[in-house]
Design a protein around this motif. Structure first.
Motif, PDB file in Angstrom:
ATOM      1  N   LYS A  78       2.344 -10.974   2.453  1.00  0.00           N
ATOM      2  CA  LYS A  78       2.870 -11.437   1.156  1.00  0.00           C
ATOM      3  C   LYS A  78       4.397 -11.456   1.111  1.00  0.00           C
ATOM      4  O   LYS A  78       4.989 -11.853   0.112  1.00  0.00           O
ATOM      5  CB  LYS A  78       2.318 -10.562   0.030  1.00  0.00           C
ATOM      6  CG  LYS A  78       0.792 -10.619  -0.085  1.00  0.00           C
ATOM      7  CD  LYS A  78       0.335 -11.171  -1.406  1.00  0.00           C
ATOM      8  CE  LYS A  78      -1.158 -11.412  -1.413  1.00  0.00           C
ATOM      9  NZ  LYS A  78      -1.743 -11.274  -2.756  1.00  0.00           N
TER      10      LYS A  78
ATOM     11  N   LYS B 241       8.214 -11.999  -6.384  1.00  0.00           N
ATOM     12  CA  LYS B 241       7.999 -10.656  -5.851  1.00  0.00           C
ATOM     13  C   LYS B 241       7.926 -10.698  -4.319  1.00  0.00           C
ATOM     14  O   LYS B 241       7.267 -11.564  -3.753  1.00  0.00           O
ATOM     15  CB  LYS B 241       6.685 -10.107  -6.430  1.00  0.00           C
ATOM     16  CG  LYS B 241       6.565  -8.597  -6.367  1.00  0.00           C
ATOM     17  CD  LYS B 241       5.222  -8.156  -6.980  1.00  0.00           C
ATOM     18  CE  LYS B 241       4.960  -6.698  -6.653  1.00  0.00           C
ATOM     19  NZ  LYS B 241       3.628  -6.270  -7.133  1.00  0.00           N
TER      20      LYS B 241
ATOM     21  N   PRO C  53       3.398   4.173  -1.516  1.00  0.00           N
ATOM     22  CA  PRO C  53       3.352   5.149  -0.429  1.00  0.00           C
ATOM     23  C   PRO C  53       1.916   5.522  -0.122  1.00  0.00           C
ATOM     24  O   PRO C  53       1.045   5.408  -0.985  1.00  0.00           O
ATOM     25  CB  PRO C  53       4.110   6.336  -1.029  1.00  0.00           C
ATOM     26  CG  PRO C  53       3.871   6.227  -2.499  1.00  0.00           C
ATOM     27  CD  PRO C  53       3.666   4.779  -2.822  1.00  0.00           C
TER      28      PRO C  53
ATOM     29  N   ASP D 176       0.820  -1.214   0.000  1.00  0.00           N
ATOM     30  CA  ASP D 176       0.000   0.000   0.000  1.00  0.00           C
ATOM     31  C   ASP D 176       0.856   1.267   0.000  1.00  0.00           C
ATOM     32  O   ASP D 176       0.312   2.371  -0.050  1.00  0.00           O
ATOM     33  CB  ASP D 176      -0.948   0.010   1.209  1.00  0.00           C
ATOM     34  CG  ASP D 176      -2.043  -1.036   1.087  1.00  0.00           C
ATOM     35  OD1 ASP D 176      -2.304  -1.493  -0.042  1.00  0.00           O
ATOM     36  OD2 ASP D 176      -2.636  -1.404   2.122  1.00  0.00           O
TER      37      ASP D 176
END
Lengths: 206, 206
Positions: free
Chosen positions: A124, A136, A108, A106
């Motif tokens: 994640k 990622k 910036p 989330d």
DNA sequence: ATGTTTCCACCTAGGTGAAAACTT
DNA sequence: AAGTTTTCACCTAGGTGGAAACAT
């Protein structure tokens, strides 16, 4: 820019799931690292206060070495540093050197956004032992070493507004390629929804 | 800041899955809108070229009215504007007024990042008919109206660097709460992996 | 009559530890 | 002997259109 701003002095960082981390920490938390990357369990979950509502911030987690030892697990003794003769082997693992950074997706965002969240979750974020891992959000660690996650709050709506680092000792863990302490395995199975298949029906939690 | 920069003149926007959109467009594309939000199928998928590698960009999609009519679907005739006596009902739906914006989750990022991606996918973008829908990435539309998605490329590494809007007419669609044209339903089922359960084994695609 | 909402079986997508195979 | 990699059954999480119930 004042000195007060440079360290974001009023910012409070709270570990939301501190009790869960504590339960693992008592046993010696272990985190699996794999070629393709594996999530941490427990997840790093924080909440924030004391930000400037209108400021813009990046929130990151990174992982540093907790010490410069290599460890082995001995069932009777637990985690002990590897000895060479009579003294512990000192390696090049330095604390305060980051092994990788995971920026909260989330970022910036505004101080208002971060503060209104009950939980800012790094679910994640993943750990790998493969330097060429391109998944990622993957951080590369070495097996059988002890690590310390950190949380970074960086204000970015102007240059040099400073940053703050929060460290929760209860989130320290050993990186492993397979679990060493069977008690840790049991606690993971009982609490991680994705491991529900291995729960013993005789010892289910309510 | 030159006039050239202000419109990002060299930027090329390509609709990666243009053929899929075209197949639906021939039938009159329909998108389901629900209380909790529903993805678009096909997904908006673009690629970019002509960006400044070192520039920073935000990529967004938004949705505008394609016209100011209300429609009904007549199986024999297809989609026709609702008539009041002899003339079409003109509503307050204006094109160029955005009904909601979905910022690509990788935003903001460098020109290099966006250009090296084979496909920049807006697959988490969702459509709803409920004004109070709080689902992340949800755009609120009205049923039985025609809409036009747009892609925005905004350079943000300095003030007033300008932006560019790309419009692909083949991505126009009717918002519906349930499918009207059975041919559209069939094409969705054949191509959307999540609708595989409804595929007729006699007409499977290879 | 026409359009909307809710619930559901059936998928995709991907996160678990166990166990066996593999490496050194 | 000690640690790593691969594969797998079994979960969670969530995206489909159908169908029935509901609303106007």
């Amino acid at each position: 820019v004042t000195a007060t701003n440079c360290i974001l002095q009023d910012v409070q960082v709270h570990l939301v799931n501190r009790e869960m981390w504590h339960a693992f920490s008592n046993l010696g938390t272990e985190m699996i690292i794999t070629r393709i990357g594996r999530r941490l369990f427990p997840t790093l979950e924080i909440s924030l206060s004391g930000l400037d509502s209108d400021g813009r911030y990046i929130i990151k987690a990174d992982i540093t070495a907790a010490d410069n030892h290599r460890y082995k697990y001995i069932p009777a003794s637990g985690w002990v540093p590897v000895q060479n003769g009579n003294h512990a082997v000192i390696t090049s693992h330095n604390s305060n050197v980051s092994f990788g950074t995971y920026e909260h997706p989330d970022s910036p965002n505004t101080g208002k956004f971060w503060m209104k969240a009950n939980s800012i979750s790094f679910k994640k974020m993943k750990l790998s032992n493969d330097k060429s891992c391109k998944t990622k959000g993957c951080i590369i660690l070495n097996s059988m070493r002890k690590y310390q996650p950190r949380i970074h709050i960086m204000r970015i709506d102007a240059p040099n507004l400073g940053s703050r680092i929060a460290v929760f000792p209860e989130t320290r863990f050993f990186a492993v390629t397979s679990y060493q302490n069977v008690q840790v395995t049991k606690l993971k199975i009982q609490n991680n929804p994705f491991a529900k298949a291995f729960r013993d029906s005789n010892s289910q939690l309510t």
